[in-house]
Design a protein around this motif. Sequence first.
Motif, PDB file in Angstrom:
ATOM      1  N   ILE A   1      -3.377   9.612   5.107  1.00  0.00           N
ATOM      2  CA  ILE A   1      -3.557  10.759   4.221  1.00  0.00           C
ATOM      3  C   ILE A   1      -2.539  10.697   3.087  1.00  0.00           C
ATOM      4  O   ILE A   1      -1.336  10.498   3.308  1.00  0.00           O
ATOM      5  CB  ILE A   1      -3.406  12.077   5.001  1.00  0.00           C
ATOM      6  CG1 ILE A   1      -4.567  12.248   5.999  1.00  0.00           C
ATOM      7  CG2 ILE A   1      -3.354  13.269   4.047  1.00  0.00           C
ATOM      8  CD1 ILE A   1      -4.450  13.499   6.859  1.00  0.00           C
ATOM      9  N   HIS A   2      -3.024  10.869   1.869  1.00  0.00           N
ATOM     10  CA  HIS A   2      -2.143  10.951   0.698  1.00  0.00           C
ATOM     11  C   HIS A   2      -1.769  12.398   0.422  1.00  0.00           C
ATOM     12  O   HIS A   2      -0.603  12.750   0.279  1.00  0.00           O
ATOM     13  CB  HIS A   2      -2.833  10.322  -0.509  1.00  0.00           C
ATOM     14  CG  HIS A   2      -1.966  10.234  -1.725  1.00  0.00           C
ATOM     15  ND1 HIS A   2      -1.869  11.247  -2.658  1.00  0.00           N
ATOM     16  CD2 HIS A   2      -1.144   9.243  -2.151  1.00  0.00           C
ATOM     17  CE1 HIS A   2      -1.036  10.898  -3.601  1.00  0.00           C
ATOM     18  NE2 HIS A   2      -0.583   9.670  -3.336  1.00  0.00           N
ATOM     19  N   HIS A   3      -2.781  13.277   0.360  1.00  0.00           N
ATOM     20  CA  HIS A   3      -2.542  14.708   0.233  1.00  0.00           C
ATOM     21  C   HIS A   3      -3.823  15.449   0.606  1.00  0.00           C
ATOM     22  O   HIS A   3      -4.886  14.836   0.770  1.00  0.00           O
ATOM     23  CB  HIS A   3      -2.086  15.097  -1.188  1.00  0.00           C
ATOM     24  CG  HIS A   3      -3.139  14.887  -2.238  1.00  0.00           C
ATOM     25  ND1 HIS A   3      -3.300  13.680  -2.899  1.00  0.00           N
ATOM     26  CD2 HIS A   3      -4.092  15.731  -2.754  1.00  0.00           C
ATOM     27  CE1 HIS A   3      -4.291  13.767  -3.764  1.00  0.00           C
ATOM     28  NE2 HIS A   3      -4.791  15.000  -3.696  1.00  0.00           N
ATOM     29  N   TRP A   4      -3.729  16.751   0.775  1.00  0.00           N
ATOM     30  CA  TRP A   4      -4.902  17.552   1.122  1.00  0.00           C
ATOM     31  C   TRP A   4      -4.792  18.915   0.475  1.00  0.00           C
ATOM     32  O   TRP A   4      -3.724  19.328   0.022  1.00  0.00           O
ATOM     33  CB  TRP A   4      -5.049  17.691   2.635  1.00  0.00           C
ATOM     34  CG  TRP A   4      -3.922  18.442   3.299  1.00  0.00           C
ATOM     35  CD1 TRP A   4      -2.756  17.930   3.770  1.00  0.00           C
ATOM     36  CD2 TRP A   4      -3.872  19.854   3.546  1.00  0.00           C
ATOM     37  NE1 TRP A   4      -1.962  18.916   4.307  1.00  0.00           N
ATOM     38  CE2 TRP A   4      -2.628  20.112   4.179  1.00  0.00           C
ATOM     39  CE3 TRP A   4      -4.747  20.906   3.306  1.00  0.00           C
ATOM     40  CZ2 TRP A   4      -2.248  21.398   4.573  1.00  0.00           C
ATOM     41  CZ3 TRP A   4      -4.361  22.183   3.688  1.00  0.00           C
ATOM     42  CH2 TRP A   4      -3.137  22.435   4.318  1.00  0.00           C
ATOM     43  N   GLN A   5      -5.938  19.619   0.428  1.00  0.00           N
ATOM     44  CA  GLN A   5      -5.961  20.964  -0.133  1.00  0.00           C
ATOM     45  C   GLN A   5      -7.056  21.779   0.537  1.00  0.00           C
ATOM     46  O   GLN A   5      -8.019  21.223   1.078  1.00  0.00           O
ATOM     47  CB  GLN A   5      -6.191  20.926  -1.644  1.00  0.00           C
ATOM     48  CG  GLN A   5      -7.522  20.321  -2.050  1.00  0.00           C
ATOM     49  CD  GLN A   5      -7.658  20.164  -3.559  1.00  0.00           C
ATOM     50  OE1 GLN A   5      -6.684  20.266  -4.285  1.00  0.00           O
ATOM     51  NE2 GLN A   5      -8.868  19.913  -4.014  1.00  0.00           N
TER      52      GLN A   5
ATOM     53  N   VAL B   1      -9.449  16.204   1.976  1.00  0.00           N
ATOM     54  CA  VAL B   1      -8.334  15.321   2.272  1.00  0.00           C
ATOM     55  C   VAL B   1      -8.488  14.043   1.452  1.00  0.00           C
ATOM     56  O   VAL B   1      -9.542  13.391   1.491  1.00  0.00           O
ATOM     57  CB  VAL B   1      -8.293  14.962   3.773  1.00  0.00           C
ATOM     58  CG1 VAL B   1      -7.068  14.117   4.085  1.00  0.00           C
ATOM     59  CG2 VAL B   1      -8.298  16.229   4.623  1.00  0.00           C
TER      60      VAL B   1
ATOM     61  N   GLU C   1      -5.468   7.142   1.177  1.00  0.00           N
ATOM     62  CA  GLU C   1      -5.072   6.027   0.321  1.00  0.00           C
ATOM     63  C   GLU C   1      -6.275   5.455  -0.399  1.00  0.00           C
ATOM     64  O   GLU C   1      -6.182   5.005  -1.543  1.00  0.00           O
ATOM     65  CB  GLU C   1      -4.378   4.956   1.155  1.00  0.00           C
ATOM     66  CG  GLU C   1      -3.024   5.399   1.704  1.00  0.00           C
ATOM     67  CD  GLU C   1      -2.437   4.372   2.645  1.00  0.00           C
ATOM     68  OE1 GLU C   1      -3.096   3.334   2.893  1.00  0.00           O
ATOM     69  OE2 GLU C   1      -1.326   4.598   3.159  1.00  0.00           O
TER      70      GLU C   1
ATOM     71  N   GLN D   1      -1.393  22.481  10.531  1.00  0.00           N
ATOM     72  CA  GLN D   1      -0.774  21.174  10.351  1.00  0.00           C
ATOM     73  C   GLN D   1       0.499  21.097  11.174  1.00  0.00           C
ATOM     74  O   GLN D   1       1.304  22.032  11.226  1.00  0.00           O
ATOM     75  CB  GLN D   1      -0.456  20.919   8.877  1.00  0.00           C
ATOM     76  CG  GLN D   1       0.055  19.515   8.592  1.00  0.00           C
ATOM     77  CD  GLN D   1       0.255  19.249   7.108  1.00  0.00           C
ATOM     78  OE1 GLN D   1       0.451  20.181   6.326  1.00  0.00           O
ATOM     79  NE2 GLN D   1       0.202  17.983   6.715  1.00  0.00           N
TER      80      GLN D   1
ATOM     81  N   LEU E   1      -3.448  17.112  11.220  1.00  0.00           N
ATOM     82  CA  LEU E   1      -3.953  18.138  10.323  1.00  0.00           C
ATOM     83  C   LEU E   1      -5.260  18.604  10.941  1.00  0.00           C
ATOM     84  O   LEU E   1      -6.022  17.790  11.470  1.00  0.00           O
ATOM     85  CB  LEU E   1      -4.185  17.550   8.924  1.00  0.00           C
ATOM     86  CG  LEU E   1      -4.907  18.411   7.895  1.00  0.00           C
ATOM     87  CD1 LEU E   1      -4.036  19.600   7.495  1.00  0.00           C
ATOM     88  CD2 LEU E   1      -5.255  17.569   6.658  1.00  0.00           C
TER      89      LEU E   1
ATOM     90  N   PRO F   1      -3.450  11.677  10.764  1.00  0.00           N
ATOM     91  CA  PRO F   1      -3.013  11.443   9.382  1.00  0.00           C
ATOM     92  C   PRO F   1      -2.874   9.973   9.019  1.00  0.00           C
ATOM     93  O   PRO F   1      -2.852   9.617   7.838  1.00  0.00           O
ATOM     94  CB  PRO F   1      -1.658  12.155   9.320  1.00  0.00           C
ATOM     95  CG  PRO F   1      -1.171  12.195  10.718  1.00  0.00           C
ATOM     96  CD  PRO F   1      -2.408  12.324  11.568  1.00  0.00           C
TER      97      PRO F   1
END
Length: 810
Positions: free
Chosen positions: A7-11, A19, A22, A67, A72, A85
């Motif tokens: 995972i690079h980032h999530w919202q 999610v 990479e 999380q 997550l 992740p």
Amino acid sequence: MQTCGAIHHWQRAAHGLEVVFEQGVMRLEAVAADIFRLRFQPQGEFAARRDWDVVQPQAGAEVQVFQTDAVLGLRSDALRVEIDPDSGALSFDGADGQPFAQDMGGPHWRCVSINEMPGLATVPDRELPPGPARIGLFLDKHMHPREGYFGVGQRSGRLDRRHQRLSNWTVDCACPGHAQAHDNMYQAHPCVMALRPGRAWGLFLHSTWYSDFDVGASQADSLRLFTLGGELDYYLLAGPTPAAVVEQLTRLTGRPALPPLWSLGYHQSRWSYADADNVQQIAAGFRRRNIPLDVIHLDIDYMHGYRVFTWDRDRFPHPEQTVARLRQQGIRTVVIVDPGVKNDTRTDYAVAEQGRAQGHFVTRPDGGLFTGYVWPGESLFPDFCRAATRRWWGDWHADLLAQGVAGIWCDMNEPAIVDRPFDTPGAREQPMALATRQGEAQAPALHAEVHNLYGHLMARATAAGLQRWRPQRRPWVLTRSAYTGIQSHAVTWMGDNRSCWEDLAMSLPQVSSMGLCGAPHTGVDIGGFFDDSWGELYARWMEIGSFYPFMRGHTATGTRPQEPWRFGAEVEAVARGAIELRYRLLPYLYTLAHLASRHGAPILRPLCYDFPDHPRFYTLEDQVMFGPQLMVAPVTAAGQDHRWVELPAGVWYDFWNGARVDPGPLMHPAPMGRIPLFVRGGSVLTLGNLRQSTTEPLSQLTLQVYPGIDAHWTLIEDAGEGWAYSQGHIAETPLAVSQTQGGTVVTLGQRRGAFQPAPRDMVLKLHLPVAPKGLMCDGRQVNDWRWEPAQRCLRWQWCDDGQARRLETV
């Protein structure tokens, strides 16, 4: 093989989260508290919704995102999912906290070759079209060692799909008839139900591209999902029971349409009845012999040169009169319509002229009209991915309806196409090229994406046309090819089977598997389509055929006729008895149809649906439940007059003599004409009087009560046609059975709803081990009951006024 990485980032997103890895983007959404949707796109841009999407819009559910250092996750009231992740792998669990549907790793993908997909062996393309069609997505889920895997639609193999690789790609089987070696067939249903004691869950692979399920065939503990199209998209159905999984699937893809009552009667068909006189002879044969019949089907030879929406005026000079004469005898007419439109430029054939002028036909990649050969010769094919074409096609049924036709039979709609006229030696399959473009100009699609929808959209267009042109009646459409969600538009059958014991036996897992995929109204050609049937096979097939949700006898040209009287007096008597039983069961069957339309509940279903916590029933496929009250154990091999039957724990009764039967395995008599049929204790089985057609009144309603456990049932009735039932013109009669120290109590609740059935007698048959001392109705002694020793039942008859009653044996 490429993977998403960590995972690079999530919202947060609407009802879920998005999610970013990479490589690639995953979107998790709770479309309902018990249904989660997962989408993964390696390129990061999700495909837009198509107007032919079978998934009904969902409101979404409230969720919590959580999380920790390790995971997550997303949580609703009914379902919880964790995301690893480091890999993107998902693990689900329900309210009980027990994990299921666990990924063995994250999604992975690579470019694939057409040679890797045996289900595409017949397509003309040497390679897949450039773009998403070459990107294959893979996902592996852990298979619990005690899980059985069911559904996946129309198949020729075992009920439990474990150890099989199953392709989803519609084809007309090349060799005559089905075979156990066949993989993909006429329909594509990429949905699977997993079941182990205490947990059922489902998965609908939301892909119309070529896809397949490797159910432990390559790796014993892995359920591998694969799809073309460059995106992984599936719905996870939380269960936790088989009934809940089917309800969730049909909530998602559409509830089954409620069929008109007449369509649940017996249908007779042949390729083909030669002319109007022959059709009248068939009808007269049924009526003269007192064999019930509601529908006659007309196959391709009723048309002029096989041109759709025409009549051969030599064979059927006055079609409206032919249809009307049948209707006067209580028999409706269904006619076949194929998608191939004769490419007729020399005659005034308006279907072809209009279709060419208005751009309704599929074109080749170079822009020219695509043609292939079917029954009328060189033919054009409507592009059902276009909304205007679907409406145009539906409107062409107006004349057939005006002539009195009751329903439409869609055939050859995989689509089935060959490379030369049928009467030319060496004709071979010639499917549309995968690179063929279809759909709206502003949003075109490759045939590779929409092939599985061709027959489905034809049936949908047909049903919509019938609804527009005859809005006061419920459309009735029968289709050979389909995709998940067809239950909202059409009835299906299993295609061109053979006259053999193997195909009779195969029909049970076929029909019951379709029910698990949300399509409860399904049948097979009774007696077999290819080859000649014979007396014993036909009689046994008619016995089990009386329990198919769609009951039709049908056979191919050149075979022995298969009307009930063609095999001699003994077989005729068996067939008559089987069809008569069907008509007596219609009040029960019509209630099951209503329940299917409300909740998706299958009509004919495997034992594991009603008894999910007993793994020994996961592989038992020669016994089926007909609704929740009846178990059927047909004879499926030659020369048998007994068969082994496995009855689950509980109280059971022999339908034919009313005797209680001990649960467990037993060798049961099965003489021809007496299919082993068992009633579950606690049932109130509603039977009607014998009728030759559903146009005749239901003048008597019999309540056959089988004590054992406290149980509830509701008889559902309406006019049998039209839409008034949806406006409250329905009759629901609650029925209950309970046991007291003094005896059995049967409670008939007051009828609910605005529909008033015609006056009829009511007969109570209460099956008891010994004669009761008396019968009380609402606390008053009843004197006009009688004990029938042969049936081990109390009988009481009265006039039905729809009022509440409490009946007590003493």
